[in-house]
Every structure is written in structure tokens, then in C-alpha cells.
Design a protein around this motif. Structure first.
Motif, mmCIF file in Angstrom:
data_model
loop_
_atom_site.group_PDB
_atom_site.id
_atom_site.type_symbol
_atom_site.label_atom_id
_atom_site.label_comp_id
_atom_site.label_asym_id
_atom_site.label_seq_id
_atom_site.Cartn_x
_atom_site.Cartn_y
_atom_site.Cartn_z
ATOM 1 N N ILE A 1 38.271 35.290 26.295
ATOM 2 C CA ILE A 1 37.832 36.696 26.335
ATOM 3 C C ILE A 1 37.170 37.016 27.678
ATOM 4 C CG2 ILE A 1 36.191 38.348 25.335
ATOM 5 C CD1 ILE A 1 36.821 36.992 22.599
ATOM 6 N N ILE A 2 36.257 36.136 28.113
ATOM 7 C CA ILE A 2 35.542 36.406 29.379
ATOM 8 C C ILE A 2 36.525 36.403 30.552
ATOM 9 C CG2 ILE A 2 33.817 35.492 30.996
ATOM 10 C CD1 ILE A 2 32.342 34.400 28.459
ATOM 11 N N GLY A 3 37.372 35.381 30.593
ATOM 12 C CA GLY A 3 38.346 35.282 31.693
ATOM 13 C C GLY A 3 39.294 36.466 31.696
ATOM 14 N N THR A 4 39.760 36.822 30.507
ATOM 15 C CA THR A 4 40.721 37.924 30.403
ATOM 16 C C THR A 4 40.084 39.250 30.805
ATOM 17 O OG1 THR A 4 41.909 36.746 28.677
ATOM 18 C CG2 THR A 4 42.230 39.099 28.768
ATOM 19 N N ARG A 5 38.845 39.467 30.344
ATOM 20 C CA ARG A 5 38.140 40.708 30.710
ATOM 21 C C ARG A 5 38.002 40.815 32.231
ATOM 22 N NH1 ARG A 5 37.176 44.911 27.586
ATOM 23 N NH2 ARG A 5 35.143 45.275 28.538
ATOM 24 N N HIS A 6 37.808 39.661 32.866
ATOM 25 C CA HIS A 6 37.633 39.672 34.319
ATOM 26 C C HIS A 6 38.938 40.015 35.050
ATOM 27 C CE1 HIS A 6 35.931 38.548 38.180
ATOM 28 N NE2 HIS A 6 37.037 37.859 38.402
ATOM 29 N N PHE A 7 40.057 39.437 34.547
ATOM 30 C CA PHE A 7 41.307 39.574 35.297
ATOM 31 C C PHE A 7 42.185 40.738 34.844
ATOM 32 C CE2 PHE A 7 40.178 35.158 36.171
ATOM 33 C CZ PHE A 7 40.315 35.145 37.545
ATOM 34 N N GLN A 8 41.856 41.367 33.693
ATOM 35 C CA GLN A 8 42.775 42.375 33.159
ATOM 36 C C GLN A 8 42.830 43.649 34.012
ATOM 37 O OE1 GLN A 8 41.403 43.044 29.161
ATOM 38 N NE2 GLN A 8 40.049 44.692 29.748
ATOM 39 N N ASN A 9 41.843 43.819 34.890
ATOM 40 C CA ASN A 9 41.885 45.009 35.750
ATOM 41 C C ASN A 9 43.078 44.999 36.694
ATOM 42 O OD1 ASN A 9 39.592 46.093 34.652
ATOM 43 N ND2 ASN A 9 38.225 45.026 36.066
ATOM 44 N N ALA A 10 43.644 43.808 36.905
ATOM 45 C CA ALA A 10 44.796 43.714 37.812
ATOM 46 C C ALA A 10 46.119 43.915 37.079
ATOM 47 C CB ALA A 10 44.794 42.341 38.494
ATOM 48 N N TRP A 11 46.043 44.362 35.826
ATOM 49 C CA TRP A 11 47.281 44.551 35.052
ATOM 50 C C TRP A 11 48.231 45.510 35.770
ATOM 51 C CZ3 TRP A 11 48.363 48.638 30.943
ATOM 52 C CH2 TRP A 11 49.585 48.376 30.296
ATOM 53 N N PRO A 12 49.505 45.124 35.977
ATOM 54 C CA PRO A 12 50.424 45.976 36.737
ATOM 55 C C PRO A 12 50.686 47.328 36.073
ATOM 56 C CG PRO A 12 51.375 43.790 36.358
ATOM 57 C CD PRO A 12 50.125 43.856 35.566
ATOM 58 N N GLY A 13 50.391 47.456 34.779
ATOM 59 C CA GLY A 13 50.646 48.720 34.080
ATOM 60 C C GLY A 13 49.564 49.762 34.288
ATOM 61 N N THR A 14 48.470 49.352 34.927
ATOM 62 C CA THR A 14 47.363 50.288 35.142
ATOM 63 C C THR A 14 47.837 51.474 35.990
ATOM 64 O OG1 THR A 14 45.867 48.431 35.088
ATOM 65 C CG2 THR A 14 44.984 50.468 35.974
ATOM 66 N N GLY A 15 47.436 52.655 35.575
ATOM 67 C CA GLY A 15 47.854 53.846 36.332
ATOM 68 C C GLY A 15 49.256 54.268 35.979
ATOM 69 N N GLY A 16 49.635 54.117 34.704
ATOM 70 C CA GLY A 16 50.981 54.453 34.260
ATOM 71 C C GLY A 16 51.176 55.948 34.096
ATOM 72 N N MET A 17 52.180 56.291 33.310
ATOM 73 C CA MET A 17 52.610 57.679 33.252
ATOM 74 C C MET A 17 51.871 58.540 32.236
ATOM 75 S SD MET A 17 56.637 56.976 33.685
ATOM 76 C CE MET A 17 57.177 58.661 33.660
ATOM 77 N N PHE B 1 44.981 42.937 28.100
ATOM 78 C CA PHE B 1 44.396 41.696 27.571
ATOM 79 C C PHE B 1 45.493 40.640 27.373
ATOM 80 C CE2 PHE B 1 42.965 38.838 24.287
ATOM 81 C CZ PHE B 1 41.644 38.605 24.618
ATOM 82 N N GLY B 2 46.611 41.080 26.772
ATOM 83 C CA GLY B 2 47.731 40.162 26.545
ATOM 84 C C GLY B 2 48.271 39.612 27.846
ATOM 85 N N TRP B 3 48.364 40.484 28.833
ATOM 86 C CA TRP B 3 48.886 40.074 30.141
ATOM 87 C C TRP B 3 47.944 39.059 30.806
ATOM 88 C CZ3 TRP B 3 46.612 40.967 34.988
ATOM 89 C CH2 TRP B 3 47.415 40.679 36.089
ATOM 90 N N ALA B 4 46.647 39.385 30.799
ATOM 91 C CA ALA B 4 45.689 38.519 31.505
ATOM 92 C C ALA B 4 45.501 37.176 30.809
ATOM 93 C CB ALA B 4 44.337 39.237 31.627
ATOM 94 N N SER B 5 45.592 37.181 29.475
ATOM 95 C CA SER B 5 45.362 35.905 28.776
ATOM 96 C C SER B 5 46.567 34.986 28.862
ATOM 97 C CB SER B 5 45.002 36.166 27.308
ATOM 98 O OG SER B 5 46.088 36.766 26.655
ATOM 99 N N THR B 6 47.717 35.530 29.277
ATOM 100 C CA THR B 6 48.919 34.689 29.376
ATOM 101 C C THR B 6 49.464 34.671 30.807
ATOM 102 O OG1 THR B 6 50.258 36.580 28.692
ATOM 103 C CG2 THR B 6 49.572 35.061 26.958
ATOM 104 N N LEU B 7 48.565 34.838 31.763
ATOM 105 C CA LEU B 7 48.990 34.837 33.174
ATOM 106 C C LEU B 7 49.686 33.539 33.557
ATOM 107 C CD1 LEU B 7 46.266 36.382 35.521
ATOM 108 C CD2 LEU B 7 48.681 36.940 35.379
#
Lengths: 123, 339
Positions: free
Chosen positions: B168-184, B198-204
Motif C-alpha cells: 500500500i505504501i509503495g503503491t501510494r508513492h508510485f501511483q502518481n506516475a500512472w500513464p492514465g493520469t490526465g485522461g479524457m 493502484f493496480g498499475w503501481a502494485s504490479t510494476l
């Protein structure tokens, strides 16, 4: 000597006491039950006895897989022993299962021998 | 008895699970010693012990047709199903996170891919709901165990909580880089953006970048460390849950039946996910947008999920056999009508 109190891998109570569910371990199980019909034996004595009367050497892993299944079905039980080589003995359900299995095998042998005699003559 | 033979016996015994060694280990070791004395080098003996040791491990995991006692069969099956479904969920989330990214930016462009993606999202929702529903009686038992000061659960619960916290901590930290951010926009949210991230960051760590060291070298060191560390979090989480399940006091047949039905539901959801994922992979190239195009890593994920599903189905089948063998719950004697 009486049965030891260690819980077997599964309880045989209420189960069908036959070797029908043993798959490829049915053969080794029949050999083990036949050997134990004479009296309790431990693993090494079983191997030697089976080798003598059937000409088959049961490998250790196969022997113990068959033993654990037989114990799980309640067809054999461990006998209390101070020796590290724990002996096993036949139960009443095991004796019945062996009787049925051997009767089945005898029926097959009888049919095969009769057909051989009919088609190929006696040796 | 030589030290070499003694070592050989210990080595061969290790093929068997601990529960089997506790029951048969000593006498089996005696037989092995006698056998080694007679035939010091025998490859057939080694192969026989390995084959039967692995079979005993499958049996202990509730995965072989050779049934354990009903309660033990159900307990072993539940633990194995939980482990298999966690592995499935980890790979499934990695796959769905990629598709959710694509969904955020463009339409799928193919009815098969669109239906497959929606089906995968639905299956993951069912899987998650089943997991939460299963956690209720488990947490109840853990609370009761804590009140009794039962220390059997201390290590597995610490492992589960520690690994969950790490993820949870690691994912919360890295999820801001999710490529879907700023979608349509909201209409393009297949799953809530936070969950997708969360799913993306926890399975990087499930990434084709491992095959391209030059590209991987450009990643920030912290992200690389997370990619290497997060699988340990998943493994620890799965191991802890299996340990908890195997130690649960599942004396109540109603709880056993409840958990067994949830395991069957979750396995069915995993099968739905796999069918939808297969449809998407077979639709290769028809979809528009880079994120919708399957690659080699997706095929690898599909194979891993298929193997996990096979294990889950085998475990569910064992659970079902155990349920059928369980004695029926006591019923009140019905009033008899005098004849």
C-alpha cells in the motif's frame, strides 16, 4: 500390541473399503495387503516378503504412498512399537477389501485361462 | 551406516512435506537406510522418492485426487485456492491496468477488445468482493484468537500486515506516475482512476522492460527498487494468507461451506477473466491504441494466469469432494405423525 493413537491421514470410517480408488497404487496395495494377511510387518519386511512371493521389489516411495493410502482408508493400521521401524497390520475392512480384490483378479485369471485353453490349447 | 548415506536419506526426505515427515519420516528413513545399504547407487530409487514426494506435497496442498480427511481436504484446498487466486489477481491486475490506461485515452476500436476489457473489470470486481467476503469470518476468528492470546497467528498475521503495508505504501508513492493520469474524462473511466493507478503501481514489476536493460537503466533508482521489491510483497502476502488459512479453526461446517462457496465463485470469476483476456489476445491488432495491443508480456501473463487457474480449479474440486464427505449439519428431529 495394540494400534497406536497417531491420527492417520484420513479417517477410513464411512468410506468404501475397496481398492477401486487407488489407481496405479492398486497393484502395490494388493501386494501389501496380501503380505500383511500373514501378520504385522514393517516396511523393510514387507519389501522382502513381497519380493519373495511376487518377484516384485516395491520401491520405498511407492511402498509408503500405498501404505499411507491404505492407512487413510482404514484398511491397515500402525502397531505400537518401540522400534523406529513401525509395523502395520491388516484391519477387518482390509481383510474384506483384499478378499474382494483377489476374487476379482481370480475371475479375470479364470476367464483368461479358459479362453487360452479353448483357443490355444493347454501348454 | 556412513555419513554419506545418512546425508542421502536426509536429502531424499526433503522431497516430502513436513506433515508427511512428522507422521512417516522416521520409519521411512529406516527403510531408505536399509535400501541404500543393499543398493548404494540407485537412480530408480531416487526417481521413485521424488515422484512420490511431490505427490505427497500435492496431496498436502489438496491438489491430488487422493483425498485427505474432509476437514483437512477443505482447509488445504482453501489455502491453495487462496494462494493460486492471489497469483492470478496479481497478473490480472497488471493486465487490466494496461487496458484501463488505454481505455482512459481512447476507445478500444474493436467490439471484442471492448467486451473483453469490460468482462475482465467485472471479473476482478467479483474476485475482490469474494476476497472481502472471505475476510469476514477469518478476521472474526483472528480476533477471537487474539482475545485468547493464541500466538499461533502472530507470525502469519504479522507477515500479511507487513506485506500489505509495504504494497500500500509503495503503491501510494508510485501511483502518481500512472500513464492514465490526465485522461479524457469520467466516461472513459473503466475502473475508478485511483484503483487503476493502484493496480498499475502494485504490479510494476510485471513488465517487458526487464528484457530491455538499456531502457530499464533510464528508470529512477527508487522505481527500479520498487519493481524489484514489490514481488516480495505479493509473495509474502500470499504466504501469510496460506499460513493463516491452514491454522484456522474451521470447526463450524457452516463457515467451511461459506468459504468453499466463495472459493468456487472466485474461481469462476478467474475463469471469466481468463476467457476475456484470451479473447483480447486473439483479437490482436484489431484494437486501436498502443495500450490495447497485446505483447509478449501479456501472453506470458496469460500463461501464468492459466496455470494459477488450473491450481485453483483442482483445489476447488478437492474442496467440493471434502464438502460432500462432511457429515450433514444436525437437524432438529421432525415431529412424527402417529399412524
Amino acid at each position: 500390541m495394540g494400534p497406536v493413537t497417531d491420527a492417520p491421514r484420513s479417517t477410513g470410517a464411512g468410506r468404501d473399503a475397496s481398492l477401486g480408488t487407488f489407481g496405479r497404487y492398486a497393484g502395490p496395495a494388493t501386494l501389501i495387503l496380501s503380505s500383511l494377511a500373514e501378520g504385522p510387518k514393517h516396511g523393510y519386511a514387507l519389501t522382502k516378503d513381497v519380493e519373495q512371493f511376487a518377484g516384485v521389489r516395491l520401491a520405498p516411495g511407492t511402498l509408503y504412498e500405498a501404505l499411507s493410502r491404505l492407512e487413510g482408508q482404514g484398511l491397515i493400521e500402525a502397531v505400537a512399537s518401540t522400534d523406529r521401524r513401525r509395523p502395520y497390520q491388516l484391519t477387518a475392512a482390509g481383510a474384506q477389501a483384499l478378499r474382494e480384490q483377489l476374487a476379482r483378479e481370480r475371475r479375470v485369471a479364470d476367464v483368461g485361462l479358459r479362453r487360452l485353453a479353448k483357443g490355444w490349447g493347454s501348454a | 551406516m556412513t555419513a554419506v548415506a545418512d546425508r542421502e536419506v536426509r536429502r531424499l526426505l526433503r522431497w516430502y512435506p513436513r506433515s508427511w515427515r512428522v507422521r512417516y519420516g522416521e520409519e521411512f528413513a529406516e527403510l531408505l537406510r536399509a535400501d541404500i545399504d543393499e543398493r548404494p547407487a540407485d537412480l530408480r530409487r531416487t526417481a521413485d522418492v521424488i515422484r512420490n514426494g511431490l505427490l505427497a506435497r500435492l496431496t498436502a496442498a489438496g491438489l491430488s485426487g487422493h483425498e485427505l480427511a474432509p476437514e483437512e481436504q477443505i482447509r488445504a484446498g482453501l489455502a491453495t485456492a487462496a494462494c493460486a487466486l492471489i497469483v492470478f489477481a496479481a497478473f490480472g491486475m497488471a493486465m487490466l491496468a494496461q487496458l484501463a490506461t488505454g481505455w482512459q485515452r481512447a476507445s478500444a476500436g474493436s467490439a471484442t477488445t471492448a467486451a473483453g476489457t469490460v468482462g475482465m473489470a467485472a471479473a476482478v470486481t467479483i474476485l475482490g468482493a469474494a476476497g472481502l467476503a472471505a475476510a469476514v469470518p477469518v478476521c472474526w476468528q483472528l480476533a477471537a484468537a487474539a482475545r485468547r492470546r493464541d500466538r499461533r497467528f502472530a507470525v502469519p498475521v504479522s507477515l500479511v500486515l507487513g506485506c500489505a503495508a509495504l504494497l500500500i505504501i509503495g503503491t501510494r508513492h508510485f501511483q502518481n506516475a500512472w500513464p492514465g493520469t490526465g485522461g479524457m474524462g469520467p466516461e472513459h473511466h473503466l475502473v475508478p482512476g485511483g484503483l487503476a493507478a493502484f493496480g498499475w503501481a502494485s504490479t510494476l514489476s510485471v513488465s517487458s522492460y526487464w528484457a530491455h536493460p538499456a531502457l530499464l537503466g533510464r528508470f529512477p533508482a527508487a522505481e527500479l527498487a520498487w519493481m524489484a521489491l514489490s514481488p516480495a510483497g505479493w509473495i509474502g502476502l500470499g504466504t501469510g494468507l496460506v499460513m493463516v488459512t491452514r491454522r484456522l479453526d474451521l470447526a463450524s461446517s457452516q463457515v467451511l461451506r461459506y468459504l468453499s462457496h466463495l472459493a468456487a465463485l472466485a474461481t469462476a470469476a478467474a475463469a471469466l477473466f481468463l476467457a476475456c483476456a484470451s479473447a483480447w489476445l486473439l483479437d490482436h491488432g484489431a484494437a486501436s491504441g498502443e495500450a490495447f495491443r497485446p505483447g509478449l508480456v501479456d501472453a506470458g501473463e496469460l500463461v501464468a494466469m492459466a496455470l494459477s487457474l488450473i491450481a485453483a480449479v483442482r483445489a476447488a474440486s478437492g474442496i467440493w469432494h471434502g464438502l460432500l464427505a462432511l457429515p450433514s449439519p444436525r437437524r432438529r428431529p421432525s415431529a412424527q405423525i402417529p399412524l
